[in-house]
Enzyme design. Structure first.
Site, PDB file in Angstrom:
ATOM      1  N   ASP A 316       0.890  -1.146   0.003  1.00  0.00           N
ATOM      2  CA  ASP A 316      -0.043   0.125  -0.063  1.00  0.00           C
ATOM      3  C   ASP A 316       0.854   1.149  -0.167  1.00  0.00           C
ATOM      4  O   ASP A 316       1.687   1.273   0.937  1.00  0.00           O
ATOM      5  CB  ASP A 316      -0.921   0.014   1.368  1.00  0.00           C
ATOM      6  CG  ASP A 316      -1.843   1.133   1.189  1.00  0.00           C
ATOM      7  OD1 ASP A 316      -2.526   1.571   0.272  1.00  0.00           O
ATOM      8  OD2 ASP A 316      -1.756   1.860   2.194  1.00  0.00           O
ATOM      9  N   THR A 318       0.384   4.717   0.766  1.00  0.00           N
ATOM     10  CA  THR A 318       0.396   5.672   1.954  1.00  0.00           C
ATOM     11  C   THR A 318       0.917   4.718   3.048  1.00  0.00           C
ATOM     12  O   THR A 318       0.221   3.588   3.429  1.00  0.00           O
ATOM     13  CB  THR A 318      -0.873   6.039   1.976  1.00  0.00           C
ATOM     14  OG1 THR A 318      -1.559   6.774   0.967  1.00  0.00           O
ATOM     15  CG2 THR A 318      -1.060   7.116   3.122  1.00  0.00           C
ATOM     16  N   ASP A 556      -1.398  -0.200   6.374  1.00  0.00           N
ATOM     17  CA  ASP A 556      -1.708   0.362   7.646  1.00  0.00           C
ATOM     18  C   ASP A 556      -2.912   0.977   7.687  1.00  0.00           C
ATOM     19  O   ASP A 556      -3.690   1.369   8.967  1.00  0.00           O
ATOM     20  CB  ASP A 556      -0.823   1.372   7.946  1.00  0.00           C
ATOM     21  CG  ASP A 556      -1.128   2.618   7.175  1.00  0.00           C
ATOM     22  OD1 ASP A 556      -1.630   2.621   6.221  1.00  0.00           O
ATOM     23  OD2 ASP A 556      -0.129   3.629   7.363  1.00  0.00           O
TER      24      ASP A 556
END
Length: 800
Positions: A316, A318, A556
């Site tokens: 991911d 970000t 996250d």
């Protein structure tokens, strides 16, 4: 603000910002009363086995029972030298217990650091408490990414959307309103609110589904299951061979009773690969300790192994490739919009969200003193990863209500809108762009974005992690494919990936095919994917797995939970949402993506080295079983006493295996553990057993007299040692200085035994004459050459 005493026996709680609205929650007296009644969320959450369980698991094993009985018998019928194997087992078991206890303490300390602390209201103040200190009736505040830890009833809801897929399998979020139930095990994907705990502890829904004895459960491990399979085969081979040996030595041969018993035990003991299980446990435990020092919490031990087998890493963007924070670097009003008015609206939108995401937080930081920040929204639309936008409606000065949307330009606007051209140019520079738009419809309607009028573009710059490029290069060097899967604009994500040296095609996930087979091909071809919904992330992980890939997923945010759960290995950042940490097998508590190569390297070290040393142990098992069968067929004395095989096992297996198991190893773990080990162990053991028995038979014809059996044993021992050393020399490849030194040291140690008189007497090893010792060497050389040829042929004929 002072700490609030939550009740007797509870740890201090940590105050946070007081709530602005809603009930005051329980009082201090009510909390204490519920604690006294036992109405506490007391589901046991332990990071590993207790000390008692560790001791029992290491001591009370099937093979320890066999060896223990034989050891006790040997202590009564033979000299202490023949009982050395028992002391070795005691030492090995002690090492296993100590190492696992050290690993447990490491896990426990890291688990405390990574433990979630839900926010509850008590005496009108919001405080954070450990999950285990929530009591019945507590008012628990929740927001995006929070896991619902106990069952309850929704008390407040501000656009609250809950994902219950981990419980029900239903992927669509469920909108929650006051007085509706919420279930433990679900998590918040949008909005916020609070719920009152109605069931805690073992009565909660998730606890009823599966009461967790340990957070660190042993998921499927090919290494562990492979060793269990091998031990099962070994047991089947041991039983008939041992029975035949007992009958031969005690009945057929007319030796003295004690000598026959000692030689019988000497034939049974080496059949047991007792050190293999121990070495595997020690390797895993040391791996946990090493990773713990790097602030890496391994929530499931075989995750170390799993990540070593990974050939595809889904990242991911970000929080993984970029740092969590962002900076507003530009504001571009559209169609003559007033910039001052735009700033006011952005400030008002920021103030309307009590739990802003990273993008909105950057806007709040950029416009903290906007005149619109004191406006109270009439209605709000929380951000959702599926929608890609959020919104709020405010009263204007003329009494009218104006709705505003903030989100992805390519989602809010039609494909032909001119504002998208400017957005594309900014995305190509790796910048993130949000669109502020005036809503034309009610925010609580079915499609609030339809007809929205663009007002301004907000340009955000993401901070690249300084170690991300180096980490991606590591994966490329290790032949692990990296795929960036993000909810952001594909062009922007592609530009960020390009800055980090990751080349490949960038694809808008909205254009991906729905058919699983076509999706698998599309995902395989491209490297970067943008505008991916949470459900699509899950489907893409499944598509890669359908192609035979072993997939690791990092993330996250709450939008990563489903993909993390379905991936072979889920990796969460320590600062990530509570839901992601709960489903991940590995948590990087230091939030450093650069820690991941260490985890991969540790896994490869464990798996590669255990595969390597398992061959040593099983060669011994095979030749021990074969020797026992040959002795039974020829009806002769078993050639070895326990002390001989203890010496050989220590020098050619025990000591070398310990060092080899802990050595660096960067080779990617390959599947078919049992096949890989057995294809070398069986021919190696057969050649060693046959060569040793040939030397023994030749010696029986050569030596006569009272000391013949001792001389025959010494010659057979020499042959078996030399072949075992050649097996060790092959296993130690590729050679480094310390591997060569290790093999040489074992040879010198054996030579020391053969030349020092008191060691000769202690181990009952004395080479007699010149003919048989050199004959033993010659047989060993022929067997070693045959072993080299056979192993090369096996490698070509039976590749894995």
């Amino acid at each position: 603000m002072t700490n609030v005493d939550a009740g007797a026996g509870l740890d201090p709680v940590h105050p946070v910002a007081p709530p602005t609205t809603g009930p005051a929650g329980l009082t201090r007296a009510e909390v204490a009363e519920r604690v006294a009644r036992g109405e506490v969320n007391d589901v046991p959450v332990r990071s590993s086995r207790s000390l008692g369980e560790i001791v029992r698991a290491n001591v009370f094993t099937r093979f320890n029972a066999i060896i223990g009985v034989l050891w006790v018998v040997t202590l009564f019928v033979a000299p202490i030298q023949d009982s050395l194997f028992g002391f070795v087992i005691l030492a090995n078991t002690g090492i296993g217990i100590v190492q696992e206890w050290r690993a447990k303490k490491t896990l426990d300390s890291l688990a405390v650091i990574g433990e979630s602390r839900p926010t509850v209201r008590r005496d009108g103040t919001a405080v954070q408490v450990p999950t285990s200190q929530i009591v019945l009736g507590d008012l628990v505040e929740i927001g995006p990414g929070d896991k619902i830890v106990v069952d309850g009833v929704c008390a407040e809801a501000d656009g609250l959307e809950v994902d219950e897929s981990l419980l029900t399998g239903e992927a669509d979020p469920v909108v929650k309103h006051p007085r509706e139930p919420v279930m433990s095990g679900s998590f918040v994907v949008a909005g916020g609110g609070a719920f009152q705990a109605t069931k805690v502890g073992r009565e909660a829904y998730a606890a009823q589904l599966a009461e967790e004895a340990s957070r660190f459960t042993l998921v499927h491990s090919e290494l562990r299951s492979g060793i269990s399979t091998i031990l099962k085969y070994v047991t089947w081979m041991m039983v008939p061979a041992a029975l035949g040996l007992v009958v031969t030595q005690l009945v057929v041969k007319s030796n003295d009773f004690k000598g026959s018993v000692a030689r019988t035990i000497g034939g049974i003991i080496p059949m047991v690969p007792e050190g293999l299980v121990l070495l595997t446990s020690v390797a895993f435990a040391i791996g946990v300790i090493r990773l713990g020092r790097k602030q890496c919490l391994v929530q499931e031990l075989p995750a170390i192994e799993g990540l070593a087998r990974v050939d595809t890493v889904c990242l991911d963007k970000t929080g993984t490739l970029t740092e969590g924070g962002m900076d507003v670097t530009g504001l571009k009003p559209l169609d003559g919009a007033d910039e001052g008015r735009v700033r006011e609206v952005l400030a008002a939108l920021g103030a309307s969200d009590p739990r802003p995401n990273a993008s909105l937080q950057a806007i709040i930081d950029a416009y903290p003193d906007g005149h619109g920040a004191d406006r109270h929204p009439v209605s709000t639309l929380p951000f959702s990863s599926a929608r890609k936008y959020s919104g709020a409606a405010f009263e204007e000065g003329d009494g009218k209500v104006a709705g505003w949307l903030l989100g992805a330009p390519d989602v809010l606007l039609s494909p032909d809108d001119p504002a998208l051209a400017e957005t594309g140019r900014l995305n190509e520079r790796g910048l993130r762009v949000l669109l502020l738009a005036r809503a034309a419809r009610d925010l609580d309607g079915p499609d609030p974005a339809r007809g929205a009028r663009p007002v301004a573009l907000v340009v955000l710059e993401q901070r690249l992690r300084p170690d991300a490029a180096e980490t991606l290069r590591y994966f490329a060097d290790q032949d692990v494919q990296a795929k960036v899967i993000s909810g952001d604009n594909a062009v922007s994500v592609g530009a960020v990936a390009h800055k980090l040296g990751l080349t490949g095609k960038a694809v808008d996930a909205r254009k991906l095919p729905a058919d699983p087979a076509d999706l698998a091909k599309a995902v395989d071809r491209a490297t970067v994917f943008g505008r991916v919904t949470p459900q699509q992330k899950r489907e893409m992980v499944g598509a890669l797995q359908s192609e035979g890939r072993t997939v690791a997923m990092t993330g996250d945010g709450v939008n990563d939970v489903l993909a993390l759960k379905d991936a072979d290995i889920g990796v969460s950042m320590g600062s990530g949402s509570e839901a992601t940490r709960a489903v991940a097998q590995i948590v990087l508590l230091n939030n450093s993506f650069a820690t991941l190569p260490s985890v991969v390297a540790e896994g490869r070290r464990v798996i590669g080295n255990i595969t390597r040393v398992a061959t040593l142990f099983l060669v011994k098992t095979v030749y021990s079983v074969l020797l026992a069968l040959l002795v039974v067929c020829w009806q002769v004395e078993y050639p070895f006493l326990p002390r001989h095989l203890t010496l050989l096992s220590t020098l050619t297996i025990g000591v070398p295996a310990f060092f080899l198991a802990l050595a660096p190893n960067t080779e990617r773990a390959r599947p078919h553990f049992v096949r890989r080990v057995m294809r070398y162990s069986i021919p190696g053991g057969l050649l060693a057993g046959v060569a040793t028995f040939v030397t023994y038979l030749l010696a029986r014809h050569h030596y006569t007299g009272a000391g013949a059996l001792s001389a025959e044993t010494s010659a057979a021992t020499l042959t078996l040692f030399l072949i075992s050393m050649w097996v060790l020399a092959i296993i130690a490849r590729p050679y480094t200085w310390w591997r060569v030194a290790l093999v040489a040291a074992m040879g010198v140690a054996f030579l020391f035994v053969l030349t020092v008189p008191w060691l000769q007497d202690f181990f009952a090893l004395r080479l007699v004459g010149n003919v048989m010792p050199w004959t033993a060497v010659g047989v060993a050389v022929v067997a070693a050459a045959a072993l080299e040829l056979v192993w090369r042929w096996v490698g070509r004929r039976f590749p894995v």
